[in-house]
Design a protein around this motif. Structure first.
Motif, PDB file in Angstrom:
ATOM      1  N   ALA A  24       0.836  -1.203   0.000  1.00 27.54           N
ATOM      2  CA  ALA A  24       0.000   0.000   0.000  1.00 27.54           C
ATOM      3  C   ALA A  24       0.871   1.252   0.000  1.00 27.54           C
ATOM      4  N   THR A  25       0.459   2.260  -0.757  1.00 23.94           N
ATOM      5  CA  THR A  25       1.186   3.536  -0.708  1.00 23.94           C
ATOM      6  C   THR A  25       0.372   4.592   0.035  1.00 23.94           C
ATOM      7  N   SER A  26      -0.794   4.186   0.519  1.00 22.42           N
ATOM      8  CA  SER A  26      -1.657   5.114   1.246  1.00 22.42           C
ATOM      9  C   SER A  26      -2.532   4.297   2.200  1.00 22.42           C
ATOM     10  N   PRO A  27      -2.898   4.873   3.363  1.00 20.19           N
ATOM     11  CA  PRO A  27      -3.721   4.128   4.321  1.00 20.19           C
ATOM     12  C   PRO A  27      -5.097   3.758   3.759  1.00 20.19           C
ATOM     13  N   ASP A  28      -5.564   4.474   2.731  1.00 17.75           N
ATOM     14  CA  ASP A  28      -6.883   4.114   2.186  1.00 17.75           C
ATOM     15  C   ASP A  28      -6.778   3.234   0.929  1.00 17.75           C
ATOM     16  N   SER A  29      -5.591   2.682   0.705  1.00 14.72           N
ATOM     17  CA  SER A  29      -5.408   1.712  -0.367  1.00 14.72           C
ATOM     18  C   SER A  29      -6.150   0.423  -0.008  1.00 14.72           C
ATOM     19  N   THR A  30      -6.680  -0.277  -1.012  1.00 11.41           N
ATOM     20  CA  THR A  30      -7.380  -1.538  -0.731  1.00 11.41           C
ATOM     21  C   THR A  30      -6.419  -2.552  -0.092  1.00 11.41           C
ATOM     22  N   ILE A  31      -5.131  -2.449  -0.416  1.00 14.51           N
ATOM     23  CA  ILE A  31      -4.155  -3.373   0.181  1.00 14.51           C
ATOM     24  C   ILE A  31      -3.974  -3.066   1.676  1.00 14.51           C
ATOM     25  N   ALA A  32      -3.956  -1.793   2.033  1.00 17.43           N
ATOM     26  CA  ALA A  32      -3.850  -1.418   3.443  1.00 17.43           C
ATOM     27  C   ALA A  32      -5.051  -1.959   4.212  1.00 17.43           C
ATOM     28  N   LYS A  33      -6.238  -1.825   3.613  1.00 15.66           N
ATOM     29  CA  LYS A  33      -7.460  -2.298   4.281  1.00 15.66           C
ATOM     30  C   LYS A  33      -7.460  -3.819   4.393  1.00 15.66           C
ATOM     31  N   TYR A  34      -6.979  -4.466   3.346  1.00 18.75           N
ATOM     32  CA  TYR A  34      -6.914  -5.925   3.338  1.00 18.75           C
ATOM     33  C   TYR A  34      -6.034  -6.424   4.497  1.00 18.75           C
ATOM     34  N   LEU A  35      -4.856  -5.826   4.642  1.00 15.54           N
ATOM     35  CA  LEU A  35      -3.933  -6.228   5.708  1.00 15.54           C
ATOM     36  C   LEU A  35      -4.502  -5.883   7.085  1.00 15.54           C
ATOM     37  N   GLU A  36      -5.146  -4.718   7.157  1.00  8.26           N
ATOM     38  CA  GLU A  36      -5.737  -4.261   8.407  1.00  8.26           C
ATOM     39  C   GLU A  36      -6.821  -5.227   8.893  1.00  8.26           C
ATOM     40  N   ASN A  37      -7.555  -5.792   7.942  1.00  8.00           N
ATOM     41  CA  ASN A  37      -8.636  -6.718   8.285  1.00  8.00           C
ATOM     42  C   ASN A  37      -8.139  -8.153   8.454  1.00  8.00           C
ATOM     43  N   GLY A  38      -6.839  -8.306   8.604  1.00  7.20           N
ATOM     44  CA  GLY A  38      -6.295  -9.629   8.886  1.00  7.20           C
ATOM     45  C   GLY A  38      -5.915 -10.425   7.655  1.00  7.20           C
ATOM     46  N   GLY A  39      -6.098  -9.814   6.482  1.00  6.96           N
ATOM     47  CA  GLY A  39      -5.711 -10.508   5.258  1.00  6.96           C
ATOM     48  C   GLY A  39      -4.191 -10.601   5.172  1.00  6.96           C
ATOM     49  N   ARG A  40      -3.720 -11.673   4.588  1.00  9.82           N
ATOM     50  CA  ARG A  40      -2.277 -11.864   4.413  1.00  9.82           C
ATOM     51  C   ARG A  40      -2.079 -12.769   3.233  1.00  9.82           C
ATOM     52  N   GLY A  41      -0.927 -12.656   2.593  1.00  8.62           N
ATOM     53  CA  GLY A  41      -0.608 -13.610   1.541  1.00  8.62           C
ATOM     54  C   GLY A  41      -1.384 -13.357   0.268  1.00  8.62           C
ATOM     55  N   ILE A  42      -1.866 -14.428  -0.351  1.00  7.61           N
ATOM     56  CA  ILE A  42      -2.470 -14.290  -1.681  1.00  7.61           C
ATOM     57  C   ILE A  42      -3.715 -13.398  -1.632  1.00  7.61           C
ATOM     58  N   HIS A  43      -3.677 -12.344  -2.399  1.00  7.69           N
ATOM     59  CA  HIS A  43      -4.729 -11.330  -2.419  1.00  7.69           C
ATOM     60  C   HIS A  43      -5.641 -11.516  -3.618  1.00  7.69           C
ATOM     61  N   HIS A  44      -5.064 -11.871  -4.759  1.00  8.71           N
ATOM     62  CA  HIS A  44      -5.898 -12.124  -5.938  1.00  8.71           C
ATOM     63  C   HIS A  44      -5.183 -13.032  -6.923  1.00  8.71           C
TER      64      HIS A  44
END
Ligand code: ZN
Length: 134
Positions: A59-79
């Motif tokens: 993520a390059t910004s806190p409102d990036s979908t990747i930042a949110k994904y990690l924040e919600n406990g997501g890790r590893g394969i995203h898509h």
């Protein structure tokens, strides 16, 4: 639609700099491109495994979908991204017709100059799915 191969696997990481030594020094893969995709608020790093690529996403910004994904406990394969032989626009129309929920209703520009579009995980058995075309 006609899928020719898996174009890449998108993997969410906190930091590309911290993740790369594992991929390069342990797995022996080589990062050949690092690129920022401004409209998706991500930095990407690409490595090749045969014909398939691994796309590390930071993520390059806190409102990036990747930042949110990690924040919600997501890790590893995203898509997972499929290379579409007969065009992303075609594939989107077909998916729409079959009742698949689209994130992008039209192809847009992704990393590496590809035309891309995403399908919603609610319609794809839980896996965020990207369609790609050169
Ligand atoms: Zn991707």
């Amino acid at each position: 639609m006609k899928i020719s191969h898996i174009e890449h696997l998108g993997i969410a990481v906190k930091s590309i700099e911290e993740a790369l030594p594992y991929y390069e020094n342990v797995l022996g893969l080589k990062c050949y491109n690092i690129e920022e995709v401004a409209d998706q608020k991500v930095k990407t790093a690409f490595l090749k495994v045969g014909e398939v690529k691994i796309e590390l996403l930071e993520a390059t910004s806190p409102d990036s979908t990747i930042a949110k994904y990690l924040e919600n406990g997501g890790r590893g394969i995203h898509h997972i991204a499929f290379a579409i032989e007969d065009g992303v626009a075609n594939a989107l129309a077909e998916c729409d017709e079959k009742g698949i929920r689209l994130i992008d209703s039209a192809p847009r520009k992704g990393a590496e100059g590809l035309q891309i579009a995403f399908l919603h995980p609610k319609s794809t058995c839980g896996i965020l799915t990207e369609l790609c075309e050169k």
